[in-house]
Design a protein around this motif. Structure first.
Motif, PDB file in Angstrom:
ATOM      1  N   LEU A 321      -0.516 -28.645  54.383  1.00 15.32           N
ATOM      2  CA  LEU A 321      -1.502 -27.959  53.539  1.00 15.32           C
ATOM      3  C   LEU A 321      -2.486 -28.939  52.912  1.00 15.32           C
ATOM      4  N   LEU A 322      -2.011 -30.113  52.514  1.00 18.37           N
ATOM      5  CA  LEU A 322      -2.932 -31.117  51.955  1.00 18.37           C
ATOM      6  C   LEU A 322      -3.957 -31.551  52.987  1.00 18.37           C
ATOM      7  N   LEU A 323      -3.521 -31.729  54.221  1.00 15.44           N
ATOM      8  CA  LEU A 323      -4.451 -32.104  55.294  1.00 15.44           C
ATOM      9  C   LEU A 323      -5.404 -30.953  55.606  1.00 15.44           C
ATOM     10  N   LEU A 324      -4.890 -29.723  55.584  1.00 17.97           N
ATOM     11  CA  LEU A 324      -5.746 -28.562  55.848  1.00 17.97           C
ATOM     12  C   LEU A 324      -6.790 -28.382  54.757  1.00 17.97           C
ATOM     13  N   GLY A 325      -6.414 -28.706  53.508  1.00 17.21           N
ATOM     14  CA  GLY A 325      -7.339 -28.530  52.398  1.00 17.21           C
ATOM     15  C   GLY A 325      -8.506 -29.498  52.407  1.00 17.21           C
ATOM     16  N   ILE A 326      -8.412 -30.572  53.211  1.00 17.97           N
ATOM     17  CA  ILE A 326      -9.517 -31.542  53.268  1.00 17.97           C
ATOM     18  C   ILE A 326     -10.762 -30.938  53.916  1.00 17.97           C
ATOM     19  N   PRO A 327     -10.653 -30.317  55.115  1.00 12.29           N
ATOM     20  CA  PRO A 327     -11.862 -29.761  55.715  1.00 12.29           C
ATOM     21  C   PRO A 327     -12.139 -28.308  55.338  1.00 12.29           C
ATOM     22  N   MET A 328     -11.193 -27.607  54.725  1.00 15.51           N
ATOM     23  CA  MET A 328     -11.324 -26.164  54.543  1.00 15.51           C
ATOM     24  C   MET A 328     -11.155 -25.793  53.078  1.00 15.51           C
ATOM     25  N   GLU A 329     -11.947 -24.824  52.602  1.00 20.63           N
ATOM     26  CA  GLU A 329     -11.849 -24.384  51.222  1.00 20.63           C
ATOM     27  C   GLU A 329     -10.632 -23.483  51.027  1.00 20.63           C
ATOM     28  N   THR A 330     -10.334 -23.196  49.752  1.00 24.07           N
ATOM     29  CA  THR A 330      -9.076 -22.539  49.408  1.00 24.07           C
ATOM     30  C   THR A 330      -8.930 -21.158  50.028  1.00 24.07           C
ATOM     31  N   ALA A 331      -9.918 -20.285  49.825  1.00 26.37           N
ATOM     32  CA  ALA A 331      -9.775 -18.898  50.258  1.00 26.37           C
ATOM     33  C   ALA A 331      -9.583 -18.763  51.774  1.00 26.37           C
ATOM     34  N   PRO A 332     -10.451 -19.376  52.609  1.00 26.49           N
ATOM     35  CA  PRO A 332     -10.213 -19.248  54.057  1.00 26.49           C
ATOM     36  C   PRO A 332      -8.907 -19.873  54.516  1.00 26.49           C
ATOM     37  N   ALA A 333      -8.541 -21.016  53.933  1.00 29.67           N
ATOM     38  CA  ALA A 333      -7.269 -21.633  54.312  1.00 29.67           C
ATOM     39  C   ALA A 333      -6.105 -20.722  53.931  1.00 29.67           C
ATOM     40  N   LEU A 334      -6.231 -20.057  52.800  1.00 28.43           N
ATOM     41  CA  LEU A 334      -5.157 -19.191  52.310  1.00 28.43           C
ATOM     42  C   LEU A 334      -4.932 -18.002  53.233  1.00 28.43           C
ATOM     43  N   VAL A 335      -6.022 -17.372  53.689  1.00 25.86           N
ATOM     44  CA  VAL A 335      -5.856 -16.195  54.541  1.00 25.86           C
ATOM     45  C   VAL A 335      -5.359 -16.577  55.936  1.00 25.86           C
ATOM     46  N   ILE A 336      -5.521 -17.838  56.311  1.00 27.35           N
ATOM     47  CA  ILE A 336      -5.042 -18.280  57.622  1.00 27.35           C
ATOM     48  C   ILE A 336      -3.558 -18.643  57.572  1.00 27.35           C
ATOM     49  N   VAL A 337      -3.137 -19.384  56.534  1.00 25.26           N
ATOM     50  CA  VAL A 337      -1.762 -19.916  56.527  1.00 25.26           C
ATOM     51  C   VAL A 337      -0.741 -18.936  55.962  1.00 25.26           C
ATOM     52  N   GLY A 366      -7.281 -29.446  47.527  1.00 23.83           N
ATOM     53  CA  GLY A 366      -8.277 -29.733  48.557  1.00 23.83           C
ATOM     54  C   GLY A 366      -9.705 -29.647  48.048  1.00 23.83           C
ATOM     55  N   LEU A 367      -9.905 -28.956  46.917  1.00 24.13           N
ATOM     56  CA  LEU A 367     -11.245 -28.842  46.346  1.00 24.13           C
ATOM     57  C   LEU A 367     -11.745 -30.164  45.781  1.00 24.13           C
ATOM     58  N   ILE A 368     -10.840 -31.134  45.568  1.00 27.23           N
ATOM     59  CA  ILE A 368     -11.276 -32.433  45.027  1.00 27.23           C
ATOM     60  C   ILE A 368     -11.014 -33.565  46.018  1.00 27.23           C
ATOM     61  N   THR A 369     -10.786 -33.221  47.288  1.00 27.83           N
ATOM     62  CA  THR A 369     -10.603 -34.259  48.308  1.00 27.83           C
ATOM     63  C   THR A 369     -11.862 -34.366  49.147  1.00 27.83           C
ATOM     64  N   PRO A 370     -12.406 -35.564  49.287  1.00 25.06           N
ATOM     65  CA  PRO A 370     -13.573 -35.738  50.143  1.00 25.06           C
ATOM     66  C   PRO A 370     -13.193 -35.523  51.596  1.00 25.06           C
ATOM     67  N   PRO A 371     -14.111 -35.157  52.499  1.00 24.36           N
ATOM     68  CA  PRO A 371     -15.564 -35.162  52.270  1.00 24.36           C
ATOM     69  C   PRO A 371     -16.170 -33.814  51.912  1.00 24.36           C
ATOM     70  N   VAL A 372     -15.379 -32.722  51.856  1.00 25.74           N
ATOM     71  CA  VAL A 372     -15.993 -31.415  51.659  1.00 25.74           C
ATOM     72  C   VAL A 372     -15.452 -30.680  50.434  1.00 25.74           C
ATOM     73  N   GLY A 373     -14.909 -31.385  49.463  1.00 19.06           N
ATOM     74  CA  GLY A 373     -14.384 -30.729  48.279  1.00 19.06           C
ATOM     75  C   GLY A 373     -15.484 -30.050  47.477  1.00 19.06           C
ATOM     76  N   ALA A 374     -15.350 -28.735  47.277  1.00 19.75           N
ATOM     77  CA  ALA A 374     -16.407 -27.979  46.602  1.00 19.75           C
ATOM     78  C   ALA A 374     -16.602 -28.425  45.163  1.00 19.75           C
ATOM     79  N   VAL A 375     -15.509 -28.775  44.473  1.00 19.86           N
ATOM     80  CA  VAL A 375     -15.618 -29.223  43.084  1.00 19.86           C
ATOM     81  C   VAL A 375     -16.324 -30.576  43.021  1.00 19.86           C
ATOM     82  N   LEU A 376     -16.044 -31.454  43.979  1.00 18.73           N
ATOM     83  CA  LEU A 376     -16.735 -32.749  44.020  1.00 18.73           C
ATOM     84  C   LEU A 376     -18.244 -32.554  44.150  1.00 18.73           C
ATOM     85  N   PHE A 377     -18.647 -31.666  45.059  1.00 17.44           N
ATOM     86  CA  PHE A 377     -20.077 -31.424  45.255  1.00 17.44           C
ATOM     87  C   PHE A 377     -20.718 -30.851  43.993  1.00 17.44           C
TER      88      PHE A 377
END
Length: 425
Positions: A321-337, A366-377
């Motif tokens: 899940l930590l690896l999945l959260g790097i490229p994918m945001e919470t909601a889409p990852a949640l509905v997949i896993v 995952g929202l604070i993991t680069p390169p696509v963390g939404a909170v970081l942006f």
């Protein structure tokens, strides 16, 4: 199944929106397989949205936007600063407390990060805190948003896994508080090492006045959880009550909400809700196919061939899940896993509420993991910092969050005690 998964991965690789990827691979499956007619595909999409608990998502989003537009942020920040500013690292503690309170109103990490960050990051920088430390702390503290109830990810997980949303709300209280407490401990020792300044201790009268001004905002999570626990209303009805209360507070108490800014509030809440609801709709046929082709059962057989220890399997799930959260945001990852991991948890005897907290906390980080963390942006947009600089600064508080994740994973009591105490689960 090979065509189904290949289509899904291929669409993601060409940067197709996740909703299109979910719906596209399901459509391809329906066209090449006899087990799912196209009519079933359409019925599944609409049937997935026709559930009463999902109505809580747009209502909670509207309530959060109403409270934010009503002008609660300044009062919350002032109260937190007067209460904690005199402690070593006080501005950092005030930021964490303000994020926790705002999280219990908005239920979203990005909204919490922007609302609190716009006020507290400049204040910490002016007081002598390094900008990257202030920004990284705000990013990590904002992750309490989807963990402290109310929580949009909990609603999505609850509907997808058929778990009580009220129990998930209660289960998130202690993990959210633990994350906030751990960040405060980190901030305290960092402040000692770097000799950050202290605010003068505020008179008790000023603290009480600030608390009085913040009471309308502080009462909202009490209203939501109290109403659910007392049986007065369901989580969905609680979301409706929250909208009415937010409107009353913004118009009558703070007097910053009026007919001129209401259209922007409705538009913002509608756009946010539309994105989430479309994602859930497209995920329904995806989950149906996963269940029909028994993918969870195959994964269970594979995992049990490796080990029968729930502790080791939970470790594998956390890493995944930590690896999945790097490229994918919470909601889409949640509905997949969720359709895959919920049956695995049931097979291992893991409490579904505990599993939901672990999944959501993993994906939120995952929202604070680069390169696509939404909170970081979002914090980069607020501060003007480069993503590279903030990505380097985020690691110390992120590691603190990983320790909290490990504790939540291997101490199920933190997630299950309150649901069992108040709801008899």
């Amino acid at each position: 199944m090979i065509v189904f998964l290949g289509t899904f991965v291929g669409l993601l690789c060409i940067a197709v929106p996740i909703t299109v990827a979910l719906g596209g691979c399901s459509l391809v499956y329906a066209l090449v397989s006899s087990s799912m007619p196209v009519t079933t595909l359409i019925q599944t999409i609409f049937g997935g949205l026709a559930t009463f608990p999902l109505l809580a998502i747009p209502l909670f989003m509207l309530a959060g936007n109403l409270m934010n537009e009503g002008g609660i942020t300044q009062d919350l920040v002032r109260f937190a600063r007067l209460l904690l500013g005199h402690i070593r690292g006080g501005l950092g503690h005030a930021t964490i407390l303000a994020c926790a309170i705002f999280a219990a109103i908005s239920g979203a990490a990005v909204a919490t990060a922007v609302a609190i960050g716009m006020v507290m990051i400049p204040a910490m920088k002016k007081a002598g805190y390094e900008e990257d430390v202030a920004a990284a702390l705000t990013c990590t503290a904002a992750c309490m948003g989807p963990i402290i109830p109310p929580s949009i990810p909990f609603i999505i997980y609850g509907v997808t896994a058929n778990v009580s949303i009220g129990a998930l709300f209660m289960g998130g209280v202690f993990p959210g508080m633990l994350l906030g407490a751990a960040l405060m401990v980190y901030m305290y020792f960092l402040a000692i090492r770097r000799k950050y300044p202290l605010d003068a201790k505020a008179p008790l009268k000023d603290v009480l006045i600030a608390a009085g001004k913040a009471v309308p905002a502080l009462f909202m999570p009490v209203l939501i959880l109290g109403g659910i626990l007392s049986g007065m209303f369901t989580p969905t009805e609680a979301a409706g009550v929250a909208c009415v209360y937010s409107t009353f507070v913004g118009v009558v108490v703070y007097r910053r909400l009026n007919f001129r800014n209401l259209p922007d509030v409705f538009l913002k809440a509608g756009l946010e809700s539309g994105m989430v609801m479309l994602l859930i709709a497209m995920s329904e046929p995806f989950a149906w196919i996963v269940a029909v082709d028994q993918i969870p059962q195959m994964l269970i057989e594979w995992l049990t061939a490796l080990t029968t220890s729930p502790w080791i399997i939970l470790l594998f799930i956390n890493i995944f899940l930590l690896l999945l959260g790097i490229p994918m945001e919470t909601a889409p990852a949640l509905v997949i896993v969720t359709p895959v991991l919920a049956p695995i948890a049931a097979h291992l005897g893991i409490d579904p509420v505990h599993m939901g907290i672990v999944i959501c906390l993993n994906l939120v980080l995952g929202l604070i993991t680069p390169p696509v963390g939404a909170v970081l942006f979002s914090i980069c947009g607020v501060t003007g910092m480069s993503l590279d600089r903030l990505s380097r600064a985020i690691w110390p508080p992120f590691l603190v969050s990983l320790v909290v994740l490990a504790i939540v994973t291997y101490v199920p009591w933190l997630s299950t005690y309150l649901p069992r105490l108040f709801m008899g689960r």
